[in-house]
Scaffold this motif. Structure first.
Motif, PDB file in Angstrom:
ATOM      1  N   VAL A 198     -49.667 113.198  45.262  1.00  0.00           N
ATOM      2  CA  VAL A 198     -49.949 114.618  45.499  1.00  0.00           C
ATOM      3  C   VAL A 198     -49.800 114.870  46.989  1.00  0.00           C
ATOM      4  CG1 VAL A 198     -51.566 116.495  45.102  1.00  0.00           C
ATOM      5  CG2 VAL A 198     -51.545 114.547  43.556  1.00  0.00           C
ATOM      6  N   VAL A 199     -48.750 115.599  47.347  1.00  0.00           N
ATOM      7  CA  VAL A 199     -48.327 115.737  48.739  1.00  0.00           C
ATOM      8  C   VAL A 199     -48.452 117.194  49.165  1.00  0.00           C
ATOM      9  CG1 VAL A 199     -46.412 115.350  50.352  1.00  0.00           C
ATOM     10  CG2 VAL A 199     -46.757 113.800  48.411  1.00  0.00           C
ATOM     11  N   ASP A 200     -48.746 117.404  50.425  1.00  0.00           N
ATOM     12  CA  ASP A 200     -48.932 118.752  50.962  1.00  0.00           C
ATOM     13  C   ASP A 200     -47.576 119.430  51.144  1.00  0.00           C
ATOM     14  OD1 ASP A 200     -50.012 121.020  52.025  1.00  0.00           O
ATOM     15  OD2 ASP A 200     -50.628 120.125  53.937  1.00  0.00           O
ATOM     16  N   THR A 201     -47.121 120.138  50.112  1.00  0.00           N
ATOM     17  CA  THR A 201     -45.834 120.821  50.119  1.00  0.00           C
ATOM     18  C   THR A 201     -46.005 122.244  49.602  1.00  0.00           C
ATOM     19  OG1 THR A 201     -45.299 120.145  47.867  1.00  0.00           O
ATOM     20  CG2 THR A 201     -44.632 118.643  49.646  1.00  0.00           C
ATOM     21  N   ASP A 202     -44.933 123.037  49.697  1.00  0.00           N
ATOM     22  CA  ASP A 202     -44.969 124.396  49.158  1.00  0.00           C
ATOM     23  C   ASP A 202     -45.222 124.384  47.653  1.00  0.00           C
ATOM     24  OD1 ASP A 202     -44.482 125.351  51.677  1.00  0.00           O
ATOM     25  OD2 ASP A 202     -42.369 125.835  51.326  1.00  0.00           O
ATOM     26  N   MET A 203     -44.680 123.376  46.952  1.00  0.00           N
ATOM     27  CA  MET A 203     -44.921 123.296  45.511  1.00  0.00           C
ATOM     28  C   MET A 203     -46.404 123.178  45.211  1.00  0.00           C
ATOM     29  SD  MET A 203     -43.491 120.579  42.639  1.00  0.00           S
ATOM     30  CE  MET A 203     -41.781 121.109  42.720  1.00  0.00           C
ATOM     31  N   GLN A 204     -47.113 122.388  46.007  1.00  0.00           N
ATOM     32  CA  GLN A 204     -48.555 122.257  45.796  1.00  0.00           C
ATOM     33  C   GLN A 204     -49.272 123.567  46.060  1.00  0.00           C
ATOM     34  OE1 GLN A 204     -50.481 119.890  44.495  1.00  0.00           O
ATOM     35  NE2 GLN A 204     -48.610 118.767  44.004  1.00  0.00           N
ATOM     36  N   GLY A 205     -48.749 124.371  46.982  1.00  0.00           N
ATOM     37  CA  GLY A 205     -49.324 125.695  47.207  1.00  0.00           C
ATOM     38  C   GLY A 205     -49.190 126.562  45.962  1.00  0.00           C
ATOM     39  N   THR A 206     -48.038 126.500  45.307  1.00  0.00           N
ATOM     40  CA  THR A 206     -47.823 127.238  44.057  1.00  0.00           C
ATOM     41  C   THR A 206     -48.771 126.746  42.971  1.00  0.00           C
ATOM     42  OG1 THR A 206     -45.489 127.576  44.601  1.00  0.00           O
ATOM     43  CG2 THR A 206     -46.118 127.818  42.297  1.00  0.00           C
ATOM     44  N   ILE A 207     -48.962 125.440  42.919  1.00  0.00           N
ATOM     45  CA  ILE A 207     -49.859 124.859  41.915  1.00  0.00           C
ATOM     46  C   ILE A 207     -51.293 125.318  42.154  1.00  0.00           C
ATOM     47  CG2 ILE A 207     -50.886 122.683  41.130  1.00  0.00           C
ATOM     48  CD1 ILE A 207     -48.071 121.418  41.665  1.00  0.00           C
ATOM     49  N   ARG A 208     -51.740 125.303  43.407  1.00  0.00           N
ATOM     50  CA  ARG A 208     -53.106 125.744  43.713  1.00  0.00           C
ATOM     51  C   ARG A 208     -53.299 127.212  43.328  1.00  0.00           C
ATOM     52  NH1 ARG A 208     -52.229 122.806  48.285  1.00  0.00           N
ATOM     53  NH2 ARG A 208     -51.917 124.650  49.582  1.00  0.00           N
ATOM     54  N   PRO A 219     -58.375 120.030  46.823  1.00  0.00           N
ATOM     55  CA  PRO A 219     -58.382 120.690  48.139  1.00  0.00           C
ATOM     56  C   PRO A 219     -57.184 120.242  48.975  1.00  0.00           C
ATOM     57  CG  PRO A 219     -60.022 118.938  48.061  1.00  0.00           C
ATOM     58  CD  PRO A 219     -59.489 119.080  46.665  1.00  0.00           C
ATOM     59  N   ARG A 220     -56.678 121.157  49.778  1.00  0.00           N
ATOM     60  CA  ARG A 220     -55.481 120.841  50.550  1.00  0.00           C
ATOM     61  C   ARG A 220     -55.702 119.638  51.452  1.00  0.00           C
ATOM     62  NH1 ARG A 220     -51.675 124.955  54.173  1.00  0.00           N
ATOM     63  NH2 ARG A 220     -50.055 123.378  54.597  1.00  0.00           N
ATOM     64  N   GLU A 221     -56.917 119.491  51.977  1.00  0.00           N
ATOM     65  CA  GLU A 221     -57.173 118.379  52.904  1.00  0.00           C
ATOM     66  C   GLU A 221     -57.091 117.018  52.217  1.00  0.00           C
ATOM     67  OE1 GLU A 221     -61.183 120.384  51.930  1.00  0.00           O
ATOM     68  OE2 GLU A 221     -59.125 120.988  52.432  1.00  0.00           O
ATOM     69  N   SER A 222     -57.084 116.982  50.888  1.00  0.00           N
ATOM     70  CA  SER A 222     -56.969 115.715  50.175  1.00  0.00           C
ATOM     71  C   SER A 222     -55.518 115.310  49.927  1.00  0.00           C
ATOM     72  CB  SER A 222     -57.692 115.802  48.821  1.00  0.00           C
ATOM     73  OG  SER A 222     -56.975 116.614  47.910  1.00  0.00           O
ATOM     74  N   LEU A 223     -54.567 116.190  50.238  1.00  0.00           N
ATOM     75  CA  LEU A 223     -53.164 115.924  49.959  1.00  0.00           C
ATOM     76  C   LEU A 223     -52.554 115.035  51.040  1.00  0.00           C
ATOM     77  CD1 LEU A 223     -52.035 119.512  48.882  1.00  0.00           C
ATOM     78  CD2 LEU A 223     -53.085 117.708  47.493  1.00  0.00           C
ATOM     79  N   PRO A 229     -44.472 109.456  51.512  1.00  0.00           N
ATOM     80  CA  PRO A 229     -43.449 109.118  50.517  1.00  0.00           C
ATOM     81  C   PRO A 229     -42.070 108.946  51.129  1.00  0.00           C
ATOM     82  CG  PRO A 229     -44.167 111.401  50.265  1.00  0.00           C
ATOM     83  CD  PRO A 229     -45.127 110.736  51.195  1.00  0.00           C
ATOM     84  N   ALA A 230     -41.771 109.671  52.185  1.00  0.00           N
ATOM     85  CA  ALA A 230     -40.459 109.532  52.816  1.00  0.00           C
ATOM     86  C   ALA A 230     -40.259 108.126  53.363  1.00  0.00           C
ATOM     87  CB  ALA A 230     -40.306 110.558  53.942  1.00  0.00           C
ATOM     88  N   ARG A 231     -41.287 107.555  53.952  1.00  0.00           N
ATOM     89  CA  ARG A 231     -41.172 106.190  54.470  1.00  0.00           C
ATOM     90  C   ARG A 231     -40.980 105.190  53.336  1.00  0.00           C
ATOM     91  NH1 ARG A 231     -46.405 106.299  58.162  1.00  0.00           N
ATOM     92  NH2 ARG A 231     -46.295 104.029  57.898  1.00  0.00           N
ATOM     93  N   ALA A 232     -41.668 105.423  52.212  1.00  0.00           N
ATOM     94  CA  ALA A 232     -41.492 104.530  51.063  1.00  0.00           C
ATOM     95  C   ALA A 232     -40.074 104.655  50.501  1.00  0.00           C
ATOM     96  CB  ALA A 232     -42.525 104.862  49.994  1.00  0.00           C
ATOM     97  N   ILE A 233     -39.542 105.864  50.461  1.00  0.00           N
ATOM     98  CA  ILE A 233     -38.173 106.066  49.971  1.00  0.00           C
ATOM     99  C   ILE A 233     -37.182 105.334  50.858  1.00  0.00           C
ATOM    100  CG2 ILE A 233     -36.368 107.811  49.681  1.00  0.00           C
ATOM    101  CD1 ILE A 233     -38.696 109.731  48.799  1.00  0.00           C
ATOM    102  N   ALA A 234     -37.358 105.435  52.172  1.00  0.00           N
ATOM    103  CA  ALA A 234     -36.461 104.722  53.086  1.00  0.00           C
ATOM    104  C   ALA A 234     -36.522 103.225  52.848  1.00  0.00           C
ATOM    105  CB  ALA A 234     -36.825 105.061  54.537  1.00  0.00           C
ATOM    106  N   TRP A 235     -37.720 102.704  52.598  1.00  0.00           N
ATOM    107  CA  TRP A 235     -37.847 101.261  52.332  1.00  0.00           C
ATOM    108  C   TRP A 235     -37.125 100.886  51.035  1.00  0.00           C
ATOM    109  CZ3 TRP A 235     -40.273  98.495  48.349  1.00  0.00           C
ATOM    110  CH2 TRP A 235     -40.307  97.106  48.559  1.00  0.00           C
ATOM    111  N   PRO A 263     -50.543 103.188  55.215  1.00  0.00           N
ATOM    112  CA  PRO A 263     -51.974 102.822  55.267  1.00  0.00           C
ATOM    113  C   PRO A 263     -52.543 102.690  53.871  1.00  0.00           C
ATOM    114  CG  PRO A 263     -51.676 105.142  55.822  1.00  0.00           C
ATOM    115  CD  PRO A 263     -50.294 104.534  55.771  1.00  0.00           C
ATOM    116  N   PRO A 264     -53.487 101.786  53.670  1.00  0.00           N
ATOM    117  CA  PRO A 264     -54.109 101.658  52.342  1.00  0.00           C
ATOM    118  C   PRO A 264     -54.881 102.922  51.998  1.00  0.00           C
ATOM    119  CG  PRO A 264     -55.285 100.341  53.968  1.00  0.00           C
ATOM    120  CD  PRO A 264     -54.045 100.843  54.650  1.00  0.00           C
ATOM    121  N   LEU A 265     -54.979 103.194  50.693  1.00  0.00           N
ATOM    122  CA  LEU A 265     -55.747 104.352  50.256  1.00  0.00           C
ATOM    123  C   LEU A 265     -57.240 104.050  50.350  1.00  0.00           C
ATOM    124  CD1 LEU A 265     -53.674 105.355  47.105  1.00  0.00           C
ATOM    125  CD2 LEU A 265     -53.647 106.437  49.368  1.00  0.00           C
ATOM    126  N   ALA A 266     -58.003 105.065  50.634  1.00  0.00           N
ATOM    127  CA  ALA A 266     -59.450 104.881  50.754  1.00  0.00           C
ATOM    128  C   ALA A 266     -60.052 104.568  49.392  1.00  0.00           C
ATOM    129  CB  ALA A 266     -60.067 106.148  51.313  1.00  0.00           C
TER     130      ALA A 266
END
Length: 266
Positions: A198-208, A219-223, A229-235, A263-266
């Motif tokens: 769940v990434v902070d993008t315009d699509m997520q704004g539409t979903i909210r 909440p947006r601050e949790s996104l 994901p871009a770094r993972a895609i490059a890898w 970074p690891p997820l909390a």
């Protein structure tokens, strides 16, 4: 995800940032003018690839170029559902294809959406991605290999209220990933399904704004930021990910995050 395959490829998975060298590669990111797509354009270009991206508007291309600054990338005014325009775009060869372009709508329960809007979602999220994959495959097989990354979603495997079209399209895309791997994996085609979370993008704004299911309540601050994901895609575009080809991968997987130096997820 095959944890053991990842560990075999990355026995020092807790070491410093892996080298992501894509020098000499040419990449196409569909829907690369904003959000995860734009972050992926940036990540691939910084890794040394010559990057192209599509946008449905000239304004989108201009905004992406401003956001990229000195990072080189070539924008193409192409709607993914325009078969002729996409065929023309593939007159040039690409070593990497990232099928990122997607729409979330129509958002609504099944009795409340039109079949026309539902079909447009499938045409955009699945059929257009199939067409791009088909065009890329013809080139890649002839040259001995290439990388295709389909941006997947948890919605491919779990239904969400109001997202029948999006879930069905992403489920189809997940099966397309498996089909390509089965048919062309032995011809040098590395294909991955990648769920970016769940990434902070315009699509997520539409979903909210829809308020229709639990995802809309996040909440947006949790996104997550789009660069994760871009770094993972490059890898995934590097040989380090070879043993994971053909799989549906999730950015929440700890070993994948470690391999991509996230970074690891909390």
């Amino acid at each position: 995800m095959d944890r053991h395959a990842l560990l075999r490829l990355n026995p020092t998975r807790h070491c410093r940032r892996p080298t992501m060298t894509l020098t000499g590669k040419t990449a196409l990111v569909t829907g690369g003018n904003r959000g995860i797509g734009l972050a992926t354009v940036r990540a691939l270009a910084l890794a040394g690839a010559a990057v192209h991206f599509t946008s449905r508007s000239a304004a989108g291309i201009a905004a992406a170029q401003r956001a990229l600054g000195d990072i080189p990338a070539t924008g193409h005014l192409v709607n993914m559902t325009d078969r002729l325009a996409m065929t023309t775009l593939f007159d040039q060869p690409f070593d990497i294809l990232v099928n990122n372009a997607a729409i979330i709508g129509p958002i609504g329960r099944i009795l409340d959406v039109s079949v026309e809007d539902w079909a447009l979602n499938i045409d955009t999220n699945l059929t257009a991605a199939f067409h791009a994959t088909q065009l890329a495959l013809g080139q890649m097989v002839a040259r001995g290999g290439g990388t295709i990354i389909n941006i997947s979603s948890g919605a491919a495997h779990r239904p969400q209220e109001g997202w029948s079209a999006y879930c069905a399209g992403k489920a189809g895309l997940a099966m397309l990933t498996r089909a390509v791997h089965m048919e062309y994996g032995d011809q040098g085609i590395r294909i991955f399904g990648f769920a970016p979370g769940v990434v902070d993008t315009d699509m997520q704004g539409t979903i909210r704004a829809s308020g229709i299911n639990p995802v809309s309540q996040l909440p947006r601050e949790s996104l997550a930021p789009a660069d994760h994901p871009a770094r993972a895609i490059a890898w995934l575009c590097t040989p380090a990910a070879d043993a994971l080809a053909g799989q549906e991968l999730d950015i929440r997987a700890p070993d994948l995050r470690a391999a991509a130096d996230l970074p690891p997820l909390a």
